[in-house]
Design a protein around this motif. Structure first.
Motif, PDB file in Angstrom:
ATOM      1  N   UNK A  62      -2.197  -0.906 -18.061  1.00 55.87           N
ATOM      2  CA  UNK A  62      -1.998  -1.069 -16.622  1.00 55.87           C
ATOM      3  C   UNK A  62      -3.242  -0.632 -15.839  1.00 55.87           C
ATOM      4  N   UNK A  63      -4.283  -0.208 -16.541  1.00 49.33           N
ATOM      5  CA  UNK A  63      -5.476   0.312 -15.877  1.00 49.33           C
ATOM      6  C   UNK A  63      -6.240  -0.725 -15.078  1.00 49.33           C
ATOM      7  N   UNK A  64      -6.028  -2.025 -15.348  1.00 54.81           N
ATOM      8  CA  UNK A  64      -6.754  -3.072 -14.618  1.00 54.81           C
ATOM      9  C   UNK A  64      -6.049  -3.521 -13.352  1.00 54.81           C
ATOM     10  N   UNK A  65      -4.884  -2.977 -13.106  1.00 56.33           N
ATOM     11  CA  UNK A  65      -4.140  -3.359 -11.906  1.00 56.33           C
ATOM     12  C   UNK A  65      -4.647  -2.526 -10.725  1.00 56.33           C
ATOM     13  N   UNK A  66      -5.742  -2.985 -10.132  1.00 55.66           N
ATOM     14  CA  UNK A  66      -6.410  -2.236  -9.062  1.00 55.66           C
ATOM     15  C   UNK A  66      -5.584  -2.180  -7.779  1.00 55.66           C
ATOM     16  N   UNK A  87      -5.812   2.633 -11.830  1.00 50.56           N
ATOM     17  CA  UNK A  87      -4.936   2.164 -10.745  1.00 50.56           C
ATOM     18  C   UNK A  87      -5.369   2.844  -9.444  1.00 50.56           C
ATOM     19  N   UNK A  88      -6.385   2.287  -8.818  1.00 51.43           N
ATOM     20  CA  UNK A  88      -7.026   2.925  -7.676  1.00 51.43           C
ATOM     21  C   UNK A  88      -6.128   3.003  -6.450  1.00 51.43           C
ATOM     22  N   UNK A  89      -5.186   2.070  -6.314  1.00 48.47           N
ATOM     23  CA  UNK A  89      -4.331   2.028  -5.118  1.00 48.47           C
ATOM     24  C   UNK A  89      -2.967   2.667  -5.341  1.00 48.47           C
ATOM     25  N   UNK A  90      -2.755   3.323  -6.465  1.00 49.44           N
ATOM     26  CA  UNK A  90      -1.453   3.877  -6.789  1.00 49.44           C
ATOM     27  C   UNK A  90      -1.038   4.938  -5.768  1.00 49.44           C
TER      28      UNK A  90
END
Length: 454
Positions: A62-66, A87-90
């Protein structure tokens, strides 16, 4: 094991016309998924991902789901918080009722700067002394923990006691890891013993074969199976990922065995609807109340009290000249009629209030009631001794007047006005109004092929 496939995601993307590349929200809960895969490649624009109530043991892929803002992984088998740095926008992470015992793994969320809410309720790490203070000190960006808002004073105090709290948490974490290793070893041992148990192997083989040698062995095997089932659910066991997975597989095996039993041909005795000699039987398998009456229009009315909230598509009506058959959920209602009816003219109606089914069955040999024609009086001349035949003119109807009406019609004019109004003379009943009969000339020849004059 259920895998995340493109078809599964497409079926869950009905709100997006089946397009998965532009999905912003997808729900994959309660699918018995055991691994997160392919989502980061197929759905790069995801903002909300629901994966609760599955069998996922690890956070991965799931790391590519920015653009991901909300990740729900509640009710899974996760033991470590990891692989969420990308996940920068988590903003919200839900790990309710998992098996996170390594509390120090929450420090991996420091790089998720937009994280505001974290849920760890029901995890073993929440029982550690200093759990809340440790999480608050390690993650200064979060504002809510387990549904409870974090106050400023609480955060300052947690930062001041961070060193002592961390040392205490790490000690409890080591004890928990040792306990988990022991649970894994004991769980593996129990699994091996169950596989080597001859009684269980015998029951499994009998269930797979689907038959027993005799009724006594069948009854005994059924009793043993019930005892094993009761023992399985009543036996105390630790709440671990292995026990949860074992319970799930047990239920899955039981479901599959029921499906196999359902697929087996059943030696069910079929009810006789029509005997060998052609005699139709009265049958009421669904045990419906009904009434059969006859109306004034030579029709029989069959009122069948069908289930009120049952869909009409489940009803199958078959009207024959001598009987009626209604099939409801494979149950047959058949009634022999006292008289022959017309199947082609029959109709069926369903009441929207009571749900009753009304069949209107016209009788095949019903009495047709017609009005009796009135007899016309014979044409009589003034002499009444000689009868005169008149030939009817095609396309024209002769108007005849009853001689008995002559007296009544002649007295229509009131008395005292006889001088101005003459009575109607009906001495010649066959005389048409406004037409005067002329005498036939001597040279007239009545040719039969010549049509009459109009």
């Amino acid at each position: 094991m259920v895998r995340i496939s493109e078809d599964l995601i497409r079926r869950r993307a009905e709100h997006n016309n089946g397009e998965i590349f532009s999905l912003e929200e997808v729900s994959l809960h309660q699918q018995d998924i055991e691994r997160i895969e392919h989502i980061d490649k197929w759905c790069r624009d995801l903002k909300i991902l629901y994966l609760q109530n599955n069998l996922i043991p690890k956070i991965e892929n799931v790391g590519r789901l920015k653009k991901l803002e909300y990740l729900n992984l509640a009710l899974n088998n996760i033991e470590v918080i990891e692989n969420l740095e990308g996940c920068e926008s988590l903003q919200k992470l839900d790990l309710t009722v998992n098996f996170v015992g390594k509390l120090s793994s929450v420090e991996s969320l420091k790089q998720n700067l937009h994280l505001r809410e974290l849920y760890l309720v029901g995890n073993p790490c929440t029982e550690f002394h200093g759990y809340r203070q440790y999480v608050l000190a390690c993650l200064p960006q979060i504002q809510w923990l387990d549904g409870k808002e974090i106050g400023r004073g609480e955060r300052i105090q947690a930062l001041q006691e961070l060193d002592a709290v961390r040392r205490r948490v790490l000690e409890q974490e080591v004890d928990y890891i040792e306990k988990r290793e022991e649970q894994k070893r004991s769980g593996l041992k129990e699994t091996t013993e169950k596989q080597e148990d001859p009684q269980i192997n015998q029951l499994l083989s009998e269930n797979q074969n689907g038959s027993h040698q005799n009724p006594e062995s069948s009854s005994k095997a059924h009793t043993d199976s019930e005892d094993k089932e009761k023992e399985f659910w009543e036996k105390p066991c630790p709440f671990t990922p292995e026990s949860r997975l074992e319970a799930h597989r047990h239920l899955e095996d039981k479901r599959r065995s029921k499906e196999k039993e359902r697929e087996k041909p059943k030696n069910k005795t079929l009810r006789t609807l029509i005997t060998a000699d052609g005699r139709v039987m009265n049958v009421n398998e669904p045990k419906f109340d009904f009434s059969l009456t006859e109306d004034e229009n030579n029709c029989m009315l069959l009122d069948l009290h069908v289930y009120r909230h049952m869909d009409t598509s489940l009803l199958d009506v078959d009207v024959q000249p001598t009987y009626v058959r209604v099939t409801v959920k494979r149950k047959v209602f058949q009634l022999v009629l006292p008289a022959e009816v017309k199947p082609d003219s029959s109709t069926a109606q369903r009441s929207q209030t009571t749900g009753h089914l009304l069949l209107i069955l016209p009788l095949a040999h019903g009495e047709i009631k017609l009005k009796k024609p009135t007899a016309r009086p014979a044409s009589v001349t003034s002499n009444q001794n000689t009868k005169k035949e008149t030939r009817p003119v095609p396309g024209r109807e002769l108007l005849e007047v009853d001689p008995g009406l002559a007296g009544r019609l002649a007295n229509i004019v009131p008395k005292g006005k006889e001088s101005s109004h003459k009575p109607l003379q009906l001495s010649q009943p066959h005389q048409r109004c406004g037409i005067e009969e002329r005498p036939v000339s001597k040279d007239f020849v009545d040719h039969p092929e010549v049509p009459p004059l109009m």
